[in-house]
Design a protein around this motif. Structure first.
Motif, mmCIF file in Angstrom:
data_model
loop_
_atom_site.group_PDB
_atom_site.id
_atom_site.type_symbol
_atom_site.label_atom_id
_atom_site.label_comp_id
_atom_site.label_asym_id
_atom_site.label_seq_id
_atom_site.Cartn_x
_atom_site.Cartn_y
_atom_site.Cartn_z
ATOM 1 N N GLY A 19 -4.571 -7.385 -17.343
ATOM 2 C CA GLY A 19 -3.819 -6.385 -16.573
ATOM 3 C C GLY A 19 -4.750 -5.537 -15.718
ATOM 4 O O GLY A 19 -4.464 -5.292 -14.531
ATOM 5 N N ILE A 20 -5.854 -5.111 -16.292
ATOM 6 C CA ILE A 20 -6.813 -4.289 -15.538
ATOM 7 C C ILE A 20 -7.389 -5.121 -14.383
ATOM 8 O O ILE A 20 -7.571 -4.622 -13.271
ATOM 9 N N PHE A 21 -7.616 -6.404 -14.675
ATOM 10 C CA PHE A 21 -8.111 -7.293 -13.612
ATOM 11 C C PHE A 21 -7.054 -7.446 -12.518
ATOM 12 O O PHE A 21 -7.376 -7.473 -11.317
ATOM 13 N N GLY A 22 -5.786 -7.506 -12.909
ATOM 14 C CA GLY A 22 -4.691 -7.594 -11.927
ATOM 15 C C GLY A 22 -4.662 -6.358 -11.042
ATOM 16 O O GLY A 22 -4.452 -6.452 -9.822
ATOM 17 N N GLY A 23 -4.859 -5.191 -11.655
ATOM 18 C CA GLY A 23 -4.915 -3.934 -10.894
ATOM 19 C C GLY A 23 -6.054 -3.973 -9.889
ATOM 20 O O GLY A 23 -5.913 -3.510 -8.747
ATOM 21 N N TYR A 24 -7.156 -4.554 -10.284
ATOM 22 C CA TYR A 24 -8.314 -4.689 -9.389
ATOM 23 C C TYR A 24 -7.964 -5.605 -8.203
ATOM 24 O O TYR A 24 -8.315 -5.310 -7.058
ATOM 25 N N LEU A 25 -7.239 -6.707 -8.502
ATOM 26 C CA LEU A 25 -6.891 -7.650 -7.428
ATOM 27 C C LEU A 25 -6.069 -6.976 -6.329
ATOM 28 O O LEU A 25 -6.373 -7.127 -5.149
ATOM 29 N N THR A 26 -5.038 -6.220 -6.722
ATOM 30 C CA THR A 26 -4.231 -5.563 -5.673
ATOM 31 C C THR A 26 -4.948 -4.336 -5.115
ATOM 32 O O THR A 26 -4.963 -4.125 -3.903
ATOM 33 N N GLY A 27 -5.541 -3.538 -6.008
ATOM 34 C CA GLY A 27 -6.168 -2.287 -5.563
ATOM 35 C C GLY A 27 -7.361 -2.542 -4.659
ATOM 36 O O GLY A 27 -7.433 -1.998 -3.553
ATOM 37 N N SER A 28 -8.268 -3.377 -5.089
ATOM 38 C CA SER A 28 -9.524 -3.555 -4.347
ATOM 39 C C SER A 28 -9.440 -4.668 -3.313
ATOM 40 O O SER A 28 -9.819 -4.460 -2.167
ATOM 41 N N LEU A 29 -8.954 -5.828 -3.708
ATOM 42 C CA LEU A 29 -8.975 -6.951 -2.766
ATOM 43 C C LEU A 29 -7.869 -6.850 -1.711
ATOM 44 O O LEU A 29 -8.068 -7.258 -0.580
ATOM 45 N N LEU A 30 -6.706 -6.297 -2.099
ATOM 46 C CA LEU A 30 -5.588 -6.230 -1.152
ATOM 47 C C LEU A 30 -5.537 -4.892 -0.419
ATOM 48 O O LEU A 30 -5.323 -4.839 0.787
ATOM 49 N N LEU A 31 -5.742 -3.798 -1.160
ATOM 50 C CA LEU A 31 -5.534 -2.469 -0.568
ATOM 51 C C LEU A 31 -6.850 -1.724 -0.302
ATOM 52 O O LEU A 31 -6.852 -0.541 0.002
ATOM 53 N N ASN A 32 -7.947 -2.405 -0.490
ATOM 54 C CA ASN A 32 -9.266 -1.906 -0.086
ATOM 55 C C ASN A 32 -9.792 -0.672 -0.824
ATOM 56 O O ASN A 32 -10.540 0.117 -0.260
ATOM 57 N N VAL A 33 -9.382 -0.499 -2.064
ATOM 58 C CA VAL A 33 -10.046 0.520 -2.895
ATOM 59 C C VAL A 33 -11.418 -0.061 -3.235
ATOM 60 O O VAL A 33 -11.512 -1.249 -3.584
ATOM 61 N N THR B 107 1.808 -7.640 -14.515
ATOM 62 C CA THR B 107 1.940 -6.199 -14.783
ATOM 63 C C THR B 107 0.815 -5.443 -14.077
ATOM 64 O O THR B 107 1.045 -4.415 -13.429
ATOM 65 N N GLY B 108 -0.396 -5.954 -14.195
ATOM 66 C CA GLY B 108 -1.548 -5.317 -13.553
ATOM 67 C C GLY B 108 -1.399 -5.315 -12.030
ATOM 68 O O GLY B 108 -1.663 -4.310 -11.361
ATOM 69 N N LEU B 109 -0.927 -6.444 -11.497
ATOM 70 C CA LEU B 109 -0.744 -6.553 -10.043
ATOM 71 C C LEU B 109 0.272 -5.505 -9.546
ATOM 72 O O LEU B 109 0.027 -4.792 -8.564
ATOM 73 N N VAL B 110 1.386 -5.403 -10.234
ATOM 74 C CA VAL B 110 2.442 -4.458 -9.833
ATOM 75 C C VAL B 110 1.950 -3.018 -9.995
ATOM 76 O O VAL B 110 2.174 -2.159 -9.136
ATOM 77 N N MET B 111 1.260 -2.762 -11.121
ATOM 78 C CA MET B 111 0.754 -1.398 -11.339
ATOM 79 C C MET B 111 -0.233 -1.013 -10.252
ATOM 80 O O MET B 111 -0.254 0.140 -9.787
ATOM 81 N N GLY B 112 -1.072 -1.975 -9.858
ATOM 82 C CA GLY B 112 -2.044 -1.701 -8.790
ATOM 83 C C GLY B 112 -1.319 -1.262 -7.518
ATOM 84 O O GLY B 112 -1.692 -0.276 -6.887
ATOM 85 N N LEU B 113 -0.252 -1.969 -7.196
ATOM 86 C CA LEU B 113 0.522 -1.631 -5.995
ATOM 87 C C LEU B 113 1.199 -0.267 -6.117
ATOM 88 O O LEU B 113 1.034 0.621 -5.269
ATOM 89 N N GLN B 114 1.971 -0.090 -7.179
ATOM 90 C CA GLN B 114 2.767 1.130 -7.347
ATOM 91 C C GLN B 114 1.882 2.366 -7.443
ATOM 92 O O GLN B 114 2.131 3.382 -6.788
ATOM 93 N N LEU B 115 0.862 2.279 -8.255
ATOM 94 C CA LEU B 115 0.006 3.457 -8.468
ATOM 95 C C LEU B 115 -0.797 3.784 -7.206
ATOM 96 O O LEU B 115 -1.034 4.955 -6.904
ATOM 97 N N TYR B 116 -1.183 2.747 -6.487
ATOM 98 C CA TYR B 116 -1.948 3.005 -5.259
ATOM 99 C C TYR B 116 -1.105 3.846 -4.293
ATOM 100 O O TYR B 116 -1.559 4.858 -3.766
ATOM 101 N N TYR B 117 0.150 3.421 -4.072
ATOM 102 C CA TYR B 117 0.992 4.129 -3.104
ATOM 103 C C TYR B 117 1.404 5.514 -3.593
ATOM 104 O O TYR B 117 1.772 6.369 -2.800
#
Lengths: 249, 257
Positions: free
Chosen positions: A153-167, A53-63
């Motif tokens: 979930g928050i950690f998942g958001g960090y994984l996509t947001g920061s490590l993948l999408l460079n926030v 859930t965190g991973l998907v939210m990181g992606l969707q919210l970022y875009y």
């Protein structure tokens, strides 16, 4: 009218189980089993669903946020969505799927196999013995499972947001800590406790009353009870979420 | 005869279906009364009404002179008479071992301490020849062993009244006989009053003081087993002959057909 009658019956059922538990012997041992069933067994699925859930939210919210140049608010969006809404709701739905359906089936089989009648003939309160420990375990486990879901979930958001999408990771975590208030956490816990009590009571009620509520006897009745337990618990969680959110906001 | 268990005008309906239609029954203290009748005629329903697992639609049940309240779960404790019920399909808890199943009523509803419970259950398991299987779960036991565990659980509290719902279903002839023997021995030892539903005719008559024949919702014969053959009621004779029971087959008469 029948809905009102059923709601009253479910409330009395839950109250009877809670009250019955405190009249039981070896409460600690029974509670430990309940915590194992609802807490420990549900942990893997809660952790897995929380992470994705965190991973998907990181992606969707970022875009979404990047369109407004507000990608730095990703931490805030992920944390508040999870803590206020998705954490308690998805945790409840996952526990219903894992423990609630199993409980409804087990109680249904025990009803069909006359084990519940046997308890009654032994002067053992079946509600306090079978349902009470699970309800009390719910009060302990649901807030903890919700907290675990939120954190992962928050950690998942960090994984996509920061490590993948460079926030920037400092910005992400800073926004998380800045935006989340105690009132948000408290609201999430209130929801977790209410959802826990509602779902486990409904699941236990459906299983316990298989002989009265199911359209078919035997195995089909148990299967129907388990299905209805999951469906009604899930619908109740979503309806209760709307009501509680409108009170909290 | 002084009635320990007295039933008057007991009626039970399921929707439009009239299952019990005015049952009158007197059971003497420390006796074994066997209820016989066709399958689905309401024998188990009668036992469940007595055990208060089903609420009767009309009639009264008195235990030792005190009426059982049909609307209260604690009805039997109101009368001060201890009850036990052995279910047709055993109703053992799958998650508990044989020892734990037998110990359950003592652990949850008696004032005995751990040591006393251990001693009493060990004795019971030894008597039932189940000592070696004490730590096994019901799923690991044979049908006969499960029956004995259920029997042990029913008798462990030393109840005053025991209701047996087809206690020998699914057992081989040797095991059937041994279960009946256990019931008879325990009855002598503890002096409980037994009400038994059974299809094992004529074997069950060996341990029965009285036989009640349930037909069309009523008790149509009540008396000693040896009076069954001389009874002129044709329907009863028909039922008994279908159960291979006749004057020559009665074990009470000392012969087989």
């Amino acid at each position: 009218m029948s809905v009102v009658f059923e709601l009253g019956e479910i409330s009395l059922f839950g109250w009877g189980a809670l009250r019955g538990f405190f009249a039981q012997r070896s409460r600690f041992a029974k509670l430990t089993l309940g915590i194992h069933e609802i807490g420990v067994r549900c942990f893997p699925i809660i952790a897995t669903v929380g992470l994705f859930t965190g991973l998907v939210m990181g992606l969707q919210l970022y875009y979404t946020l990047v369109k407004f140049g507000a990608e730095s608010a990703l931490g805030t969006a992920v944390a508040l969505s999870l803590i206020r809404e998705l954490g308690p709701v998805l945790t409840a739905l996952m526990v219903v799927g894992q423990a609630g359906s199993a409980m409804a089936s087990e109680l249904g089989i025990q009803r069909n196999d006359e084990q519940i009648d046997a308890l009654q003939t032994m002067s053992i309160d079946p509600l306090g013995f079978l349902v009470g420990p699970r309800l009390v375990a719910t009060l302990i486990c649901f807030p903890i499972l919700t907290a675990i879901f939120d954190l992962i979930g928050i950690f998942g958001g960090y994984l996509t947001g920061s490590l993948l999408l460079n926030v920037d990771s400092g910005v992400y975590w800073n926004r998380v800590f800045e935006s989340v208030t105690w009132a948000d956490v408290q609201g999430g816990y209130i929801k977790a406790i209410v959802f826990g009590l509602l779902t486990i009571t409904i699941c236990a009620y459906r299983g316990y009353n298989t002989h009265r509520k199911a359209s078919f006897p035997g195995v089909r009745g148990v299967s129907e009870s388990a299905t209805r337990a999951v469906v009604w618990s899930s619908v109740t969680v979503l309806a209760a979420d709307y009501l509680i959110t409108s009170f909290l906001l | 005869m002084d009635s320990f268990l007295k039933i008057r005008g007991l009626k039970k309906y399921f929707g439009d279906k009239r299952v019990l239609d005015g049952i009158d029954l007197d059971v003497a203290a420390a006796s074994v009364t066997t209820i016989i009748g066709k399958s689905g005629i309401g024998k188990s329903v009668l036992l469940k009404c007595i055990a208060n697992l089903l609420e009767a639609d009309a009639g009264t049940i008195e235990l030792d002179g005190q009426a059982i309240s049909q609307s209260r779960r604690s009805a039997h404790s109101d009368t001060g008479v201890s009850f036990s019920y052995m279910f047709q399909n055993n109703a053992l808890f799958d998650s508990l071992t044989a020892f734990e199943n037998v110990a359950l009523p003592l652990r949850e509803a008696s004032k005995l301490n751990k040591v006393e419970i251990q001693e009493r259950v060990d004795k019971m398991l030894a008597y039932l020849e189940l000592s070696d299987s004490a730590d096994r779960y019901p799923g690991e036991l044979s049908g006969g062993m499960k029956k004995r565990v259920a029997l042990g659980r029913a008798l462990i509290t030393k109840p005053q009244v025991v209701l047996f719902d087809e206690p020998t279903t699914g057992l081989d002839p040797e095991r059937k006989f041994s279960v009946f023997e256990m019931i008879a021995n325990y009855r002598e030892r503890f002096g409980f009053t037994a009400l038994l539903v059974s299809h094992d005719i004529p074997e069950v008559f060996e341990i029965s003081d009285r036989v009640a024949w349930l037909d069309e919702g009523r008790i149509k014969f009540f008396g000693k087993p040896e009076d069954l053959n001389t009874d002129a009621q044709s329907a009863l004779s028909g039922f008994l002959s279908k159960a291979n029971y006749g004057p020559k087959s009665s074990p009470l008469n000392g012969g087989n057909k």
